[in-house]
Design a protein around this motif. Sequence first.
Motif, PDB file in Angstrom:
ATOM      1  N   LYS A  70      29.337 -24.412   9.308  1.00  0.00           N
ATOM      2  CA  LYS A  70      30.072 -22.945   9.184  1.00  0.00           C
ATOM      3  C   LYS A  70      30.880 -22.688   8.015  1.00  0.00           C
ATOM      4  CE  LYS A  70      33.877 -23.842  12.313  1.00  0.00           C
ATOM      5  NZ  LYS A  70      34.611 -23.454  13.461  1.00  0.00           N
ATOM      6  N   TYR A  71      31.160 -23.869   7.535  1.00  0.00           N
ATOM      7  CA  TYR A  71      32.152 -23.808   6.202  1.00  0.00           C
ATOM      8  C   TYR A  71      31.445 -23.476   4.635  1.00  0.00           C
ATOM      9  CZ  TYR A  71      35.337 -25.591   9.528  1.00  0.00           C
ATOM     10  OH  TYR A  71      36.091 -26.044  10.653  1.00  0.00           O
ATOM     11  N   VAL A  72      30.076 -24.022   5.122  1.00  0.00           N
ATOM     12  CA  VAL A  72      29.172 -23.849   3.598  1.00  0.00           C
ATOM     13  C   VAL A  72      29.458 -22.478   2.824  1.00  0.00           C
ATOM     14  CG1 VAL A  72      26.974 -23.896   2.580  1.00  0.00           C
ATOM     15  CG2 VAL A  72      27.739 -25.580   4.181  1.00  0.00           C
ATOM     16  N   ILE A  73      29.232 -21.422   3.831  1.00  0.00           N
ATOM     17  CA  ILE A  73      29.592 -20.006   3.228  1.00  0.00           C
ATOM     18  C   ILE A  73      30.987 -19.854   2.419  1.00  0.00           C
ATOM     19  CG2 ILE A  73      30.402 -18.979   5.164  1.00  0.00           C
ATOM     20  CD1 ILE A  73      28.183 -17.473   2.530  1.00  0.00           C
ATOM     21  N   HIS A  74      31.795 -20.555   2.848  1.00  0.00           N
ATOM     22  CA  HIS A  74      33.169 -20.385   2.190  1.00  0.00           C
ATOM     23  C   HIS A  74      33.176 -21.114   0.712  1.00  0.00           C
ATOM     24  CE1 HIS A  74      34.482 -18.839   5.918  1.00  0.00           C
ATOM     25  NE2 HIS A  74      34.766 -20.184   6.439  1.00  0.00           N
ATOM     26  N   VAL A  75      32.446 -22.143   0.753  1.00  0.00           N
ATOM     27  CA  VAL A  75      32.263 -22.951  -0.480  1.00  0.00           C
ATOM     28  C   VAL A  75      31.496 -22.240  -1.496  1.00  0.00           C
ATOM     29  CG1 VAL A  75      31.229 -25.081  -1.683  1.00  0.00           C
ATOM     30  CG2 VAL A  75      32.483 -25.338   0.667  1.00  0.00           C
ATOM     31  N   ILE A  76      30.647 -21.503  -0.970  1.00  0.00           N
ATOM     32  CA  ILE A  76      29.706 -20.490  -2.034  1.00  0.00           C
ATOM     33  C   ILE A  76      30.656 -19.433  -2.403  1.00  0.00           C
ATOM     34  CG2 ILE A  76      27.793 -18.919  -1.876  1.00  0.00           C
ATOM     35  CD1 ILE A  76      26.410 -20.411   0.427  1.00  0.00           C
ATOM     36  N   VAL A  77      31.428 -18.983  -1.687  1.00  0.00           N
ATOM     37  CA  VAL A  77      32.413 -17.936  -2.030  1.00  0.00           C
ATOM     38  C   VAL A  77      33.442 -18.403  -3.213  1.00  0.00           C
ATOM     39  CG1 VAL A  77      34.371 -16.347  -1.369  1.00  0.00           C
ATOM     40  CG2 VAL A  77      32.291 -16.505   0.173  1.00  0.00           C
TER      41      VAL A  77
ATOM     42  N   THR B 110      32.148 -10.575  -1.859  1.00  0.00           N
ATOM     43  CA  THR B 110      31.189  -9.596  -1.041  1.00  0.00           C
ATOM     44  C   THR B 110      30.005 -10.550  -0.936  1.00  0.00           C
ATOM     45  OG1 THR B 110      31.714  -7.994  -2.949  1.00  0.00           O
ATOM     46  CG2 THR B 110      29.433  -7.955  -2.203  1.00  0.00           C
ATOM     47  N   VAL B 111      30.127 -11.875  -1.149  1.00  0.00           N
ATOM     48  CA  VAL B 111      29.190 -12.991  -0.818  1.00  0.00           C
ATOM     49  C   VAL B 111      29.060 -12.855   0.865  1.00  0.00           C
ATOM     50  CG1 VAL B 111      28.772 -15.536  -0.818  1.00  0.00           C
ATOM     51  CG2 VAL B 111      29.235 -14.452  -2.858  1.00  0.00           C
ATOM     52  N   TYR B 112      30.215 -12.703   1.233  1.00  0.00           N
ATOM     53  CA  TYR B 112      30.378 -12.635   2.909  1.00  0.00           C
ATOM     54  C   TYR B 112      29.694 -11.659   3.399  1.00  0.00           C
ATOM     55  CZ  TYR B 112      34.329 -15.782   2.976  1.00  0.00           C
ATOM     56  OH  TYR B 112      34.939 -17.243   2.885  1.00  0.00           O
ATOM     57  N   PHE B 113      29.787 -10.494   2.992  1.00  0.00           N
ATOM     58  CA  PHE B 113      28.931  -9.443   3.339  1.00  0.00           C
ATOM     59  C   PHE B 113      27.417  -9.456   3.086  1.00  0.00           C
ATOM     60  CE2 PHE B 113      32.949  -6.700   2.867  1.00  0.00           C
ATOM     61  CZ  PHE B 113      33.220  -7.142   4.082  1.00  0.00           C
ATOM     62  N   VAL B 114      27.023  -9.844   1.928  1.00  0.00           N
ATOM     63  CA  VAL B 114      25.691 -10.154   1.636  1.00  0.00           C
ATOM     64  C   VAL B 114      24.974 -11.340   2.617  1.00  0.00           C
ATOM     65  CG1 VAL B 114      23.942 -11.057  -0.108  1.00  0.00           C
ATOM     66  CG2 VAL B 114      25.754  -9.320  -0.616  1.00  0.00           C
TER      67      VAL B 114
END
Length: 389
Positions: free
Chosen positions: A10-17, A88-92
Amino acid sequence: MGELPLYKSKYVIHVIVLIAFALRAISYFYFSKEILPDSLEYLQSGRELWANGKTGANDMMPLYPLFISLSDYLFGWPLLDVVISSLTVYFVYGIAEEIGKNHSISLLVGVLYAIWPMSIFYSGAILTESLFVFLFLGGFYAAYQKRLLWCCIFWVLSILTRPIFDLLYPILIILFFYEEGWVKSLKSLAIYFFVFVIMLTPWWIHNYHKYGSFVKLNLGLGYVLYEGNHLQNHDGGPAPFSGKEPYETSETNPIKIDQKLKSAAVEIIKNDPIRFLKMAWKKFLRLWNPFPNHESYQGFFTALAVGIPAILIYVGSFIFMFKANRKTWFLILPIILCVLYLTAVHMVTVASIRYRYPVEPLLLILACIGVGGMVKEKYFNHKSVLKPN
């Protein structure tokens, strides 16, 4: 139990941001040094609003000028734009999860948006795009999650940034909440209008004090309608008409000027509807041209960075729509309506590849789910939203 693979964490998306933020900050400091005329107007308008609660601009909504001038005052550069573009990455990612129900594909969408060339460019360009897309997609994500109040707040804030979808949002509210019945849908619509009135009232008060009458949004429609249709415009793109105004040069009332511009544009269209249709087709081609229209942006690397990603999302989203089942079509109908509505508006007014940017993230989502779903079905026997009912 063993640990989850990294891509399922679940932490990968934070790294992407964080990666998205780093790319946008680096891009701004090393490449985004040109200040566009529109950017200067946003900064000036924002300073006026903060200083005396009134702006001299007639064709702007207030939120972005306030937003970017605050960023300039506090940090000396568009840090808030860079932050909002990264978030915006979170919303996408979230919208992709809601539609495709596949974590790995949703992460891929997040990665691609994080490195999307136009997203990076607009994050440092001091234009409305980054804030508007954040709010626009935030409303979509909230709608898919059936969070009505958040959806209304995001979309009304997007109107206060750029009012392009003002007429479409009520229809989208009905579509998103129709599954719960017409009564629920109409109640949702009533809540949307309540939020709309509450959040627009300060702007209406501003406009009444400024113009002496009620102005719902701004006075930009007359300008873009005439700009896209006057007889000296031959390609449907931005075409200033200084010295060719269809009103007396002594006219100073902004409302009357806006009305005269609208009337003149309508008269031109009525007098030569065949030309209007030809111009509409040219505007369609300009809007959806994969490559930049302006000659100063037609170099090889610019064409590669802008054109190839655009072609890929066009092809991928068509694959999605062609393969999607009926249930999924209803799920993406709001996205399709946004694309059609945006296209229609700019076929009537003025067109540029800049104006299609708000729906590019949505097409990116469809393209990734469409192509990713086909790959998983073929090679991994994985069920997806592309399977028939």
